[in-house]
Design an enzyme around this catalytic site. Structure first.
Site, PDB file in Angstrom:
ATOM      1  N   TRP A 287      19.160 -13.847  -3.220  1.00 39.68           N
ATOM      2  CA  TRP A 287      17.722 -13.780  -3.442  1.00 39.68           C
ATOM      3  C   TRP A 287      17.215 -15.147  -3.022  1.00 39.68           C
ATOM      4  O   TRP A 287      17.530 -16.165  -3.636  1.00 39.68           O
ATOM      5  CB  TRP A 287      17.396 -13.501  -4.906  1.00 39.68           C
ATOM      6  CG  TRP A 287      15.929 -13.236  -5.127  1.00 39.68           C
ATOM      7  CD1 TRP A 287      15.297 -12.041  -5.014  1.00 39.68           C
ATOM      8  CD2 TRP A 287      14.923 -14.192  -5.479  1.00 39.68           C
ATOM      9  NE1 TRP A 287      13.954 -12.183  -5.268  1.00 39.68           N
ATOM     10  CE2 TRP A 287      13.693 -13.497  -5.562  1.00 39.68           C
ATOM     11  CE3 TRP A 287      14.929 -15.559  -5.728  1.00 39.68           C
ATOM     12  CZ2 TRP A 287      12.497 -14.118  -5.874  1.00 39.68           C
ATOM     13  CZ3 TRP A 287      13.735 -16.181  -6.043  1.00 39.68           C
ATOM     14  CH2 TRP A 287      12.530 -15.462  -6.121  1.00 39.68           C
TER      15      TRP A 287
ATOM     16  N   HIS B   7     -16.056  -4.845 -21.060  1.00 40.64           N
ATOM     17  CA  HIS B   7     -16.284  -6.283 -20.868  1.00 40.64           C
ATOM     18  C   HIS B   7     -16.009  -6.696 -19.427  1.00 40.64           C
ATOM     19  O   HIS B   7     -15.844  -7.873 -19.144  1.00 40.64           O
ATOM     20  CB  HIS B   7     -15.433  -7.084 -21.856  1.00 40.64           C
ATOM     21  CG  HIS B   7     -15.757  -6.767 -23.280  1.00 40.64           C
ATOM     22  ND1 HIS B   7     -16.860  -7.272 -23.923  1.00 40.64           N
ATOM     23  CD2 HIS B   7     -15.156  -5.930 -24.161  1.00 40.64           C
ATOM     24  CE1 HIS B   7     -16.915  -6.789 -25.155  1.00 40.64           C
ATOM     25  NE2 HIS B   7     -15.879  -5.960 -25.323  1.00 40.64           N
TER      26      HIS B   7
ATOM     27  N   LYS C 254       5.544  -1.219 -14.020  1.00 42.88           N
ATOM     28  CA  LYS C 254       6.504  -0.331 -13.354  1.00 42.88           C
ATOM     29  C   LYS C 254       5.935   0.134 -12.014  1.00 42.88           C
ATOM     30  O   LYS C 254       6.634   0.174 -11.011  1.00 42.88           O
ATOM     31  CB  LYS C 254       6.825   0.901 -14.218  1.00 42.88           C
ATOM     32  CG  LYS C 254       7.699   0.637 -15.422  1.00 42.88           C
ATOM     33  CD  LYS C 254       9.173   0.562 -15.123  1.00 42.88           C
ATOM     34  CE  LYS C 254       9.752  -0.792 -15.138  1.00 42.88           C
ATOM     35  NZ  LYS C 254       9.695  -1.692 -16.195  1.00 42.88           N
TER      36      LYS C 254
ATOM     37  N   ARG D 264      21.035  -8.239  -8.162  1.00 43.15           N
ATOM     38  CA  ARG D 264      20.682  -9.645  -8.385  1.00 43.15           C
ATOM     39  C   ARG D 264      19.961 -10.274  -7.187  1.00 43.15           C
ATOM     40  O   ARG D 264      19.483 -11.404  -7.266  1.00 43.15           O
ATOM     41  CB  ARG D 264      21.943 -10.464  -8.683  1.00 43.15           C
ATOM     42  CG  ARG D 264      22.722  -9.966  -9.870  1.00 43.15           C
ATOM     43  CD  ARG D 264      23.894 -10.862 -10.150  1.00 43.15           C
ATOM     44  NE  ARG D 264      23.454 -12.151 -10.625  1.00 43.15           N
ATOM     45  CZ  ARG D 264      23.189 -12.443 -11.879  1.00 43.15           C
ATOM     46  NH1 ARG D 264      23.334 -11.522 -12.808  1.00 43.15           N
ATOM     47  NH2 ARG D 264      22.798 -13.647 -12.227  1.00 43.15           N
TER      48      ARG D 264
ATOM     49  N   GLU E 238       5.872  -2.821  -9.415  1.00 41.44           N
ATOM     50  CA  GLU E 238       7.154  -3.275  -8.871  1.00 41.44           C
ATOM     51  C   GLU E 238       7.864  -2.196  -8.061  1.00 41.44           C
ATOM     52  O   GLU E 238       8.620  -2.515  -7.151  1.00 41.44           O
ATOM     53  CB  GLU E 238       8.059  -3.871  -9.958  1.00 41.44           C
ATOM     54  CG  GLU E 238       8.587  -2.928 -10.984  1.00 41.44           C
ATOM     55  CD  GLU E 238       9.467  -3.633 -12.027  1.00 41.44           C
ATOM     56  OE1 GLU E 238      10.097  -4.645 -11.720  1.00 41.44           O
ATOM     57  OE2 GLU E 238       9.529  -3.134 -13.168  1.00 41.44           O
TER      58      GLU E 238
ATOM     59  N   CYS F  29      20.820 -13.880  -7.099  1.00 40.00           N
ATOM     60  CA  CYS F  29      22.016 -14.057  -6.298  1.00 40.00           C
ATOM     61  C   CYS F  29      23.224 -13.551  -7.087  1.00 40.00           C
ATOM     62  O   CYS F  29      23.365 -13.809  -8.272  1.00 40.00           O
ATOM     63  CB  CYS F  29      22.269 -15.500  -5.893  1.00 40.00           C
ATOM     64  SG  CYS F  29      20.953 -16.178  -4.892  1.00 40.00           S
TER      65      CYS F  29
ATOM     66  N   LYS G 173      16.952  -8.633 -10.378  1.00 44.06           N
ATOM     67  CA  LYS G 173      16.930  -8.236 -11.785  1.00 44.06           C
ATOM     68  C   LYS G 173      16.986  -9.426 -12.739  1.00 44.06           C
ATOM     69  O   LYS G 173      16.274  -9.454 -13.733  1.00 44.06           O
ATOM     70  CB  LYS G 173      18.076  -7.277 -12.073  1.00 44.06           C
ATOM     71  CG  LYS G 173      17.929  -6.651 -13.438  1.00 44.06           C
ATOM     72  CD  LYS G 173      18.708  -5.396 -13.584  1.00 44.06           C
ATOM     73  CE  LYS G 173      18.446  -4.747 -14.933  1.00 44.06           C
ATOM     74  NZ  LYS G 173      17.100  -4.175 -15.065  1.00 44.06           N
TER      75      LYS G 173
ATOM     76  N   GLU H 248       3.066  -2.061 -19.496  1.00 41.37           N
ATOM     77  CA  GLU H 248       4.388  -1.731 -18.966  1.00 41.37           C
ATOM     78  C   GLU H 248       4.284  -0.658 -17.877  1.00 41.37           C
ATOM     79  O   GLU H 248       4.963  -0.732 -16.846  1.00 41.37           O
ATOM     80  CB  GLU H 248       5.299  -1.274 -20.129  1.00 41.37           C
ATOM     81  CG  GLU H 248       6.674  -0.787 -19.749  1.00 41.37           C
ATOM     82  CD  GLU H 248       7.534  -1.821 -19.026  1.00 41.37           C
ATOM     83  OE1 GLU H 248       7.154  -3.002 -18.955  1.00 41.37           O
ATOM     84  OE2 GLU H 248       8.594  -1.425 -18.505  1.00 41.37           O
TER      85      GLU H 248
ATOM     86  N   ASN I 261      24.330 -19.817  -6.742  1.00 41.33           N
ATOM     87  CA  ASN I 261      23.205 -19.160  -7.394  1.00 41.33           C
ATOM     88  C   ASN I 261      22.451 -20.235  -8.161  1.00 41.33           C
ATOM     89  O   ASN I 261      23.058 -20.935  -8.967  1.00 41.33           O
ATOM     90  CB  ASN I 261      23.739 -18.085  -8.355  1.00 41.33           C
ATOM     91  CG  ASN I 261      22.650 -17.490  -9.233  1.00 41.33           C
ATOM     92  OD1 ASN I 261      21.486 -17.520  -8.879  1.00 41.33           O
ATOM     93  ND2 ASN I 261      23.041 -16.961 -10.374  1.00 41.33           N
ATOM     94  N   GLY I 262      21.168 -20.393  -7.903  1.00 38.17           N
ATOM     95  CA  GLY I 262      20.382 -21.397  -8.626  1.00 38.17           C
ATOM     96  C   GLY I 262      19.647 -22.293  -7.653  1.00 38.17           C
ATOM     97  O   GLY I 262      19.442 -21.943  -6.492  1.00 38.17           O
TER      98      GLY I 262
HETATM   99  C1  AGP Z   1      11.159  -5.264 -15.438  1.00 34.05           C
HETATM  100  O1  AGP Z   1      11.125  -4.033 -14.827  1.00 34.05           O
HETATM  101  C2  AGP Z   1      11.430  -6.406 -14.586  1.00 34.05           C
HETATM  102  N1  AGP Z   1      12.498  -6.200 -13.714  1.00 34.05           N
HETATM  103  C3  AGP Z   1      11.277  -7.782 -15.198  1.00 34.05           C
HETATM  104  O2  AGP Z   1       9.942  -7.885 -15.606  1.00 34.05           O
HETATM  105  C4  AGP Z   1      12.178  -8.196 -16.378  1.00 34.05           C
HETATM  106  O3  AGP Z   1      11.853  -7.464 -17.518  1.00 34.05           O
HETATM  107  C5  AGP Z   1      12.001  -9.699 -16.620  1.00 34.05           C
HETATM  108  O4  AGP Z   1      12.391 -10.402 -15.483  1.00 34.05           O
HETATM  109  C6  AGP Z   1      12.745 -10.204 -17.822  1.00 34.05           C
HETATM  110  O5  AGP Z   1      14.119 -10.084 -17.686  1.00 34.05           O
HETATM  111  P1  AGP Z   1      15.089 -10.273 -18.904  1.00 34.05           P
HETATM  112  O6  AGP Z   1      14.725  -9.238 -19.906  1.00 34.05           O
HETATM  113  O7  AGP Z   1      16.461 -10.089 -18.344  1.00 34.05           O
HETATM  114  O8  AGP Z   1      14.875 -11.650 -19.445  1.00 34.05           O
END
Ligand code: AGP
Length: 614
Positions: free
Chosen positions: A75, A507, A488, A27, A491, A2, A609, A484, A101-102
């Site tokens: 969000w 395994h 990517k 956000r 998401e 948010c 984010k 990673e 927010n929260g």
């Molecule tokens: C990464 O592409 C993501 N958007 C997500 O995994 C992110 O890295 C994670 O939420 C951690 O965020 P931060 O580094 O702000 O704590």
């Protein structure tokens, strides 16, 4: 999660608020809304979906002019992402508007009490209770700041709140517990926002609010108190980047810009940390050399991409600093019984400095008396304030939801910390540290070189846009790179993607291999002969079972050519530094593939984010 904006001044609040929301959309983008104070009444507008939908509503029915208002981009937590649940929320009489927010954890009990008193609710959100609680307080004659303090004393959970009272056109009030909230100080105008990006085009003078503080924003001043009304201490600072850093700069997406900015981001994160004598200087870390000598164990906590940086840090710390190092997903950390002492160094890695899971893990570690250092990209965020020390990455603002340049700079930060500990504890000779630091200094140009050769990777990505699944394999530091790469792709492209340690394949996961399945393999440098040769065998094993092999290897590595359906070459660098060059093609690959599928890579579905709720 948010985005929140509040404004009071001389400008048109609608414009300031909507422009601010546009910079905070990363956000959350489930809905957006605003409220303005107009002649003793509230003018509100809200709409489900991205900000563009709210803009349309405002174009069709422009609200009256006003110089005080607030806005929100959501969000969703409580209640579906529809119009009624969009913020702001108002009380029964339409006098008070609130954004949030929260999560208000005791909202159900509060709501039950308010319903009994006859309050009528228009949404399923936890937020709306605050509007009705404020209604009771202002109705009882309290001014909005005091009303907010009284309400906050009754709330449980993590929240940032901003409110206006239609009957008081001279004040915007904010409150903060855990979720971020910063003040922007202007000339005859002041701002409140979840992130400085929202007001950076108006002012770069910011005030960081602390825990459990209420801020009263007037045109000519800002007053901060605790929940009891006592004056509170705040930290003022000047933002060291300007509005151009928060704009797309000619790119179609922020993500593309942020990928392209990586050489500079890596260089900036190294800047000022290497002395002319070749020694590392990390004085800003606020942890003394003596304290570093006393450490007997390191635990890294982080989420998502930052967790992957932590996994790579483990290899660097154990190799260079000779200390045992554990890495854990932050959301799991405090729910077991981690063994922490004063000689444990906990390193929290967080781009935003606001991830609630990591923040809670930090608090837990500090309660257990461990020293906590954080690696963070956002000045003024919560984590640096709550940790014993901080090493900032200097990536600049990252707007795309998918972390790219901040990941590379986190890697630089962990390398610096590992080498610094090695320097302080003498686990590597000074000249060995110096040699590695010299190599680190060449990484910006190496990353640049990778970026210059991404044409075939983009082409490959487009050709795979209709695949259902992609696997990623790696060994050693190539394993977190594989994780990673898979994150990517998940998401951004919403595809099934998984990263595996190549050695684990036999395994179980090898059963997934079928004719034509794309498998991306990160091959360690030839200098790590054992690792290298083992992964070359793994490539042959999957190829024999029909996989389409896409191999990332250092330039000139002829040994992989016979087994690669597609070969992506990256500059030759030492094994531990390879993630800096090997990750970039994976970022470009996912971005291009997702774009080919028509996805908005800056705002992938369901994501935000900064994850500021647990
Ligand atoms: C990464 O592409 C993501 N958007 C997500 O995994 C992110 O890295 C994670 O939420 C951690 O965020 P931060 O580094 O702000 O704590």
């Amino acid at each position: 999660m948010c985005g929140i904006v509040g404004y009071i001044g001389g400008k048109q609040a609608q414009q300031v608020v909507v422009d601010g929301l546009a910079r905070l959309e990363y956000r959350g983008y489930d809905s957006a809304g605003l409220a303005l104070v107009v002649d003793g009444k509230l003018a509100t507008a809200k709409k489900a979906g991205k900000l563009v939908n709210l803009r349309k509503v405002l174009e069709e029915e422009p609200p009256p002019a006003s110089t005080i208002g607030l806005g929100h981009t959501r969000w969703a937590t409580h209640g579906a992402p529809n119009d009624p649940n969009a913020h702001p929320h108002v009380d029964c009489g339409g006098r008070v508007a609130v954004i949030h927010n929260g999560i208000i954890e005791n909202f159900a009990a509060l709501k039950a009490g308010l319903l009994e008193k006859g309050h009528v609710f228009g949404s399923e959100t936890d937020t709306e209770v605050v509007a009705h609680l404020l209604e009771e307080e202002v109705g009882a004659g309290h001014e909005l700041p005091e009303a907010m303090r009284r309400v906050c004393r009754r709330l449980e959970g993590a929240y940032t709140l901003v409110a206006v009272d239609a009957q008081d056109p001279d004040v915007v009030v904010g409150a903060r517990r855990n979720s971020p909230l910063v003040v922007g100080k202007g000339d005859g105008e002041n701002f409140l926002a979840s992130d400085v990006a929202a007001f950076i085009e108006h002012t770069r003078d910011a005030v960081e609010l602390g825990q459990d503080q209420v801020v009263e924003l007037r045109r000519d001043g800002v007053t901060v108190t605790d929940y009891e009304g006592r004056p509170a201490e705040v930290h003022e600072y000047h933002v060291d980047w300007d509005v151009s850093a928060a704009e797309k700069g000619g790119y179609d997406y922020f993500m593309l810009k942020e990928i392209a900015e990586q050489p500079r981001a890596v260089a900036d994160t190294l800047l000022g940390r290497i002395g002319s004598d070749g020694r590392l200087h990390l004085d800003e870390m606020r942890i003394t050399d003596q304290q570093l000598r006393e450490i007997d164990k390191i635990i890294i906590i982080a989420c998502g991409t930052s967790y992957h940086a932590g996994l790579i840090a483990k290899y660097a710390i154990e190799h260079w600093a000779g200390l045992p190092c554990e890495v854990e997903v932050a959301s799991e950390f405090r729910y077991r019984d981690p063994i922490l002492t004063r000689s444990t160094l906990v390193i929290a890695i967080s781009q935003s400095g606001e991830s609630m899971d990591t923040l809670m893990a930090v608090r837990h570690a500090r309660e257990q008396k461990a020293r906590v250092l954080c690696i963070c990209n956002v000045n003024g965020s919560t984590m640096p304030r709550e940790c014993d020390g901080v090493l900032y990455t200097h990536a600049g603002p990252e707007v795309g939801v998918a972390a790219t340049k901040t990941f590379l700079t986190q890697l630089v930060a962990v390398y610096l910390i590992a080498l610094y500990i090695a320097q302080v504890r003498g686990t590597k000779w000074g000249d060995e540290v110096f040699a590695m630091v010299q190599l680190l200094a060449t990484m910006p140009e190496k990353v640049e070189k990778v970026l210059e050769t991404m044409g075939p990777v983009r082409e490959l990505a487009r050709s795979l846009a209709n695949e259902r699944s992609v696997l990623f394999l790696g060994r050693h530091v190539g394993f977190p790179v594989a994780l990673e790469g898979a994150l990517k792709l998940k998401e951004l492209a919403y595809m099934h993607a998984e990263g595996f340690a190549a050695g684990e394949l036999k395994h179980g996961p090898i059963a997934l291999i079928e004719e034509g399945l794309p498998v991306i393999v990160v091959v360690p440098p030839r200098a790590r002969e054992v690792l290298h040769d083992k992964i070359v065998s793994n490539i042959q094993e999957i190829r024999a079972r029909g996989a389409r092999t896409i191999v990332i290897a250092e330039e000139g590595d002829d040994t992989v050519v016979p087994y690669s359906d597609t070969l992506i070459e990256v500059p030759a660098v030492p094994t531990l530094l390879q993630p800096l060059v090997a990750t970039v093609p994976l970022q470009v690959f996912s971005c291009e593939l997702a774009t080919a599928k028509g996805h908005d890579v800056d705002q992938p579905r369901n994501l935000a984010k900064s994850v500021t709720v647990e």
